[in-house]
Enzyme design. Structure first.
Site, PDB file in Angstrom:
ATOM      1  N   HIS A 196     -39.561 -68.846 -16.839  1.00 39.98           N
ATOM      2  CA  HIS A 196     -38.667 -69.065 -17.974  1.00 39.98           C
ATOM      3  C   HIS A 196     -38.972 -68.002 -19.028  1.00 39.98           C
ATOM      4  CE1 HIS A 196     -42.398 -71.050 -19.237  1.00 39.98           C
ATOM      5  NE2 HIS A 196     -41.752 -71.356 -20.528  1.00 39.98           N
TER       6      HIS A 196
ATOM      7  N   HIS B 220     -39.715 -68.403 -22.430  1.00 39.58           N
ATOM      8  CA  HIS B 220     -40.213 -68.645 -23.843  1.00 39.58           C
ATOM      9  C   HIS B 220     -41.404 -67.400 -24.045  1.00 39.58           C
ATOM     10  CE1 HIS B 220     -40.533 -73.270 -24.470  1.00 39.58           C
ATOM     11  NE2 HIS B 220     -40.061 -72.603 -25.386  1.00 39.58           N
TER      12      HIS B 220
ATOM     13  N   ASP C 152     -44.425 -66.568 -24.831  1.00 42.87           N
ATOM     14  CA  ASP C 152     -45.603 -66.482 -24.437  1.00 42.87           C
ATOM     15  C   ASP C 152     -45.602 -66.130 -22.787  1.00 42.87           C
ATOM     16  OD1 ASP C 152     -44.617 -69.003 -24.381  1.00 42.87           O
ATOM     17  OD2 ASP C 152     -46.483 -69.854 -23.283  1.00 42.87           O
ATOM     18  N   HIS C 153     -44.458 -66.271 -21.995  1.00 39.71           N
ATOM     19  CA  HIS C 153     -44.294 -65.734 -20.666  1.00 39.71           C
ATOM     20  C   HIS C 153     -44.081 -64.473 -20.377  1.00 39.71           C
ATOM     21  CE1 HIS C 153     -45.455 -69.934 -19.179  1.00 39.71           C
ATOM     22  NE2 HIS C 153     -45.174 -69.954 -20.606  1.00 39.71           N
TER      23      HIS C 153
ATOM     24  N   HIS D 259     -39.014 -78.635 -17.816  1.00 34.56           N
ATOM     25  CA  HIS D 259     -39.467 -78.118 -19.278  1.00 34.56           C
ATOM     26  C   HIS D 259     -38.379 -78.128 -20.348  1.00 34.56           C
ATOM     27  CE1 HIS D 259     -42.138 -75.754 -21.522  1.00 34.56           C
ATOM     28  NE2 HIS D 259     -41.837 -74.701 -21.372  1.00 34.56           N
TER      29      HIS D 259
ATOM     30  N   ASP E  24     -44.344 -73.763 -16.545  1.00 36.40           N
ATOM     31  CA  ASP E  24     -44.519 -74.642 -17.899  1.00 36.40           C
ATOM     32  C   ASP E  24     -43.532 -75.877 -17.477  1.00 36.40           C
ATOM     33  OD1 ASP E  24     -45.587 -72.984 -19.135  1.00 36.40           O
ATOM     34  OD2 ASP E  24     -44.646 -73.072 -20.998  1.00 36.40           O
TER      35      ASP E  24
ATOM     36  N   HIS F 286     -52.770 -72.044 -18.470  1.00 35.06           N
ATOM     37  CA  HIS F 286     -51.695 -72.303 -19.632  1.00 35.06           C
ATOM     38  C   HIS F 286     -52.244 -73.240 -20.418  1.00 35.06           C
ATOM     39  CE1 HIS F 286     -48.201 -73.141 -21.929  1.00 35.06           C
ATOM     40  NE2 HIS F 286     -47.625 -72.111 -21.401  1.00 35.06           N
TER      41      HIS F 286
END
Ligand SMILES: [Zn+2]
Ligand SMILES: [Zn+2]
Length: 359
Positions: free
Chosen positions: A113, A115, A117-118, A211, A234, A309
């Site tokens: 996805h 976000h 942080d990814h 998520h 996530d 994570h």
């Protein structure tokens, strides 16, 4: 006795003095530097590409929370002579480079996805593997929206790409190989596995996870030579993950210790940090606790559960114990708290699960 202690002390001091002198000697500096470089010319990670096993390397195990040594989410899977990267969290490229992974052998990026942080280092993965000699554009798989993410990173890196070509030449760095190719996963079935790619015995599939409000979000499954690994992405505890992971050798699952998140919320609120408290109030419902991940791993009957994570990423042994509270009791089987550099090797056509650490 006293004399021996004096002699010993004198010897240690002498050695330290000698080292100090040597480290300031230009000829010694040059020789040590060249020797260290020579040792690194054969990339340490080359063996990971041997086709005798399915291998999983944790290249980032933190979450959006900061941590001094853990990169943000990244899981690399090695099979059929290439490696595939599930999420490109900030700091993860540095990890792979330090470990000597043969960058040009990247087979694709698989985003769960979008976000931050990814996706933070997607541009770096593209640029560095191109400079290393990647022979084709970089395929980037992900839910719909991956086209925008890829276009944005390409635009952000466009000037740098031009600089590199101007400096090193278009023969050395052909522009078309430096591009990314967005590969949207569409449609995303409500349940079950759907294909991503197949190559030389490796089968990669994806599945929907929960998520919300991030939707769709996906996880990935890799099957190779009788071995399998599932990466959850996530997600709140999801029946889709359990179904996708059924009987898998390894499940790499996200984990958020909501009992710690609640404490952060309370302490922040007491300190007047209302914005921090607000975020901590919101996040528990779209992640999975370590104990829930353990129960899900039992249900799916996976061989090894690996938590990643980590939210919040624990910084010492006491906090590891706090983070994993209840997991030992809940998990009916093997499990590990993931660390950057944890390598899991699944020899072909066997039941063995071997772990070691790259440093
Ligand atoms: Zn995340
Ligand atoms: Zn997320």
């Amino acid at each position: 006795m006293r004399r021996w202690i004096w002699l010993l002390g004198g010897g240690v001091a002498g050695a330290a003095l000698l080292m100090g002198v040597l480290s300031r000697t230009p000829a010694v500096q040059d020789a040590v530097f060249a020797r260290g470089l020579a040792a690194r010319m054969e990339p340490a990670g080359t063996g990971l590409l041997e086709p005798d096993a399915l291998r999983v390397l944790l290249c980032g195990t933190a979450s959006p929370f900061p941590h001094p040594t853990r990169a943000r989410p990244c899981t690399a899977v090695f099979a059929a002579g290439r490696f595939y990267v599930v999420d490109t969290g900030t700091g993860s490229w540095n990890n792979l480079a330090l470990w000597g992974i043969p960058a040009e052998r990247i087979g694709g990026v698989l985003l769960t996805h979008f976000h931050s942080d990814h996706i933070g280092e997607l541009g770096e993965f593209d640029l560095q593997t191109w400079v290393a000699g990647r022979p084709e554009p970089l395929s980037v798989f992900g839910p719909r929206g991956v086209e925008r993410v890829v276009a944005g990173f390409e635009e952000a890196y466009a000037l740098d790409t031009d600089y590199r070509i101007a400096h090193h030449g278009a023969d050395f760095l052909p522009a078309e190989r430096g591009r990314m190719r967005a590969r949207p996963l569409d449609p995303i079935p409500a349940e079950g596995l759907a294909p991503v790619l197949e190559r030389e015995g490796l089968v990669v599939t994806f599945f929907r996870v929960d998520h919300a409000p991030v939707s769709p979000a996906v996880g990935y499954r890799f099957d190779y030579r009788g071995r399998s690994v599932v990466v959850s992405g996530d997600t709140a505890r999801s029946a889709g993950v359990a179904a996708a992971a059924r009987g898998a050798d390894v499940l790499v699952h996200e984990a958020q210790a909501n009992h710690m998140v609640a404490t952060i919320r309370d302490v922040a609120r007491a300190a007047g940090r209302e914005r921090v408290a607000h975020v901590m109030e919101d996040i528990p419902d779209y992640h999975t606790t370590p104990v829930e991940a353990a129960a899900l791993a039992n249900e799916a009957q996976v061989g090894l559960l690996v938590l990643t994570h980590l939210t919040p990423p624990p910084a010492n042994g006491l906090l590891v114990n706090l983070f994993t509270r209840g997991v030992r009791e809940a998990r009916d089987g093997d499990w590990l708290l993931g660390d950057d550099g944890l390598l899991i090797e699944l020899p072909a056509d066997s039941k063995a699960i071997e772990t070691r650490r790259l440093r």
